[in-house]
Design a protein around this motif. Sequence first.
Motif, short mmCIF file in Angstrom:
data_model
loop_
_atom_site.label_atom_id
_atom_site.label_comp_id
_atom_site.label_asym_id
_atom_site.label_seq_id
_atom_site.Cartn_x
_atom_site.Cartn_y
_atom_site.Cartn_z
N PRO A 171 0.87 -1.17 -0.01
CA PRO A 171 0.07 -0.06 0.06
C PRO A 171 0.86 1.22 0.09
O PRO A 171 1.72 1.74 0.79
CB PRO A 171 -1.01 -0.24 1.23
N GLU A 172 0.42 2.37 -0.94
CA GLU A 172 1.31 3.38 -0.95
C GLU A 172 0.79 4.27 0.25
O GLU A 172 -0.25 4.49 0.44
CB GLU A 172 1.03 4.07 -2.35
N VAL A 173 1.98 5.04 0.57
CA VAL A 173 1.57 6.15 1.82
C VAL A 173 2.57 7.09 1.45
O VAL A 173 3.25 7.33 0.85
CB VAL A 173 2.02 5.35 3.05
N ASP A 174 2.00 8.45 2.16
CA ASP A 174 2.85 9.64 2.17
C ASP A 174 3.04 9.94 3.53
O ASP A 174 2.59 9.48 4.53
CB ASP A 174 2.11 10.74 1.42
N ALA A 196 -6.46 0.86 0.39
CA ALA A 196 -5.91 -0.26 -0.50
C ALA A 196 -6.81 -1.52 -0.38
O ALA A 196 -7.47 -1.72 0.72
CB ALA A 196 -4.65 -0.49 0.50
N ARG A 223 1.01 2.05 6.44
CA ARG A 223 0.48 1.17 5.63
C ARG A 223 -0.99 0.39 6.12
O ARG A 223 -1.97 0.25 5.46
CB ARG A 223 1.42 -0.03 5.25
#
Lengths: 150, 410
Positions: free
Chosen positions: B35-38, B73, B64
């Motif tokens: 899962p992409e995160v910032d 996600a 995540r």
Amino acid sequence: MPKKVMIFPVNSLILYDLVSRFGHQPLAMMSKIAEKVRDPEVDSPPINITYEEPRHGLKYCAVEVPSGVRGRMALLGPLIEEAEAAIIVDDPDIEFGCSGCARTNELVIQMLHNKGIPILRLKYPRSSGEARDFVKSIVDFLKSIDGGAS
Amino acid sequence: MTVKVAQISCGTEYSGVQKEIARAAEKTEMELVFPEVDSSDIKRAMEAIGLSPASSGLKVMLARALVIVEGRADVDGAIVMTCFRCAEGALVRHAIRRFLHEKARIPVISYSFTERTKAENLLLRFEALSNMIKRRFLLARKKHEGLTIGIDSGSTMTKGVAMKDGEILAFHWLPTTEVVVSGLKVYKELLSKASISEGMVEAVGVTGYGRFMLGKELNANLMQEEITVCSKGASFLGKAQEGNATIIDIGGADNKAISIYDGVPYSFTVGGVCAGASGRFLEIAASRLGVDIETFGEIALKGDPRKIAMNAYCIVFGMHDLVTALASGARKEDVAAAACYSVAEQFFEQQFQEVEAKEPVLQIGGTSLIKGLIKAFEDTLKMKIVVPPYSQYCGAVGAAILSSGLLGRS
């Protein structure tokens, strides 16, 4: 004479760029990973590290230390051995660079200190004023170590 | 059917195990998702979960997990992994497992790896996770309906039960010789003991090491690995189907510690490197003392383990210590007690490094009938051990329950 300058965080693009601009050779994680990724002999994505690296890391820490630390040290240990100077930035934002592992960070900093090389240690800036002072300190340091371009 | 599983981990690429994880995922038809995160997710995740680890890799893990809970996600389950011996990682792993379980309600497996971790070490876990995803509603089943047979085709023993509407009609076991031959003998004996014909059996479930061969022969409705199946059987028989519980299973050739929540496993370890912590060691010790295994357990209760220096980290040296003690005039009771404590201590030091011991602690398998071993575990863990009724048949009961869930009654 240009010096080999270890940067910390070990993958900070900003520190890498600053060190390069002043004629020194930055020692950074990126170049080590680039070597690994380009190695045609190994097929272990994403960064071509195999179970061998954590074993090489035993040179720097005992088997009781987690494999992730030893794997990182297999890359960072030789850089520390080469280093003639170091710039260490404490408490950086994650975007500034990180090795991902606080225990690895502790070991890297301790090993750099034990080398007895010139070290600039400074706090990560939190305002534009601090950022100016931050860059100036780094520039002064890079000029002060023998052979840096002015 | 491919399932999407989020890999939430720290250190896998630097430990050289990412390729092995990918290989295990491929073998169990899992698509790994990262899962992409910032950076804003990281701050919010630390607040939501209440942990502020120093390592940024662990911070990303928290983020995540948050992204999954927030529905950003699309995953069916998660595997949470950190380096073995990383204390900070272990805290984060457990916190994420709980967070995902409570907020996202998805199956989660956690694991701590070393550089020696291979795909083969992960397969049982991944297969269990895959079953927890694909058979989620089946595993949530808390009762047994209909007339079903469950068989646990183990490496040492083949055990079976016939169940009708939650009651055990018959049980039977045999030493495993040939997987199919032993399994069919147990199956026929169950029909005979329960006074039922084959046509009356509505479903058959098979677990254990011989599940595929025997399951194919019996045309079984369910062939499933022993982790999820034993968890179901143990929680059903031990009346621990709600909340946390821990399962201990000292098998003939290996041993297992399983953490479960609502009867479904979320973390487990399987040991088998040294037979010093297995039922086989106790069998040999009993034989050397000239008593059967049941008597061995009884006399162990009367002994003092502290009087014997025993090292059962290896079955060979363990037996050597035992023989030496007997030759120097030690009491049988003390030797039996020392053997039981040695198994319990080795299990504690090895298996409970990864698995949390949460009460109730259920001890299952044939060795749960050795009373001296139960006492040794209680003293070692400082916890009360619950031995469910029919504890040696937990795998078979789990298979019978889960196969009854395939009947589509409720």
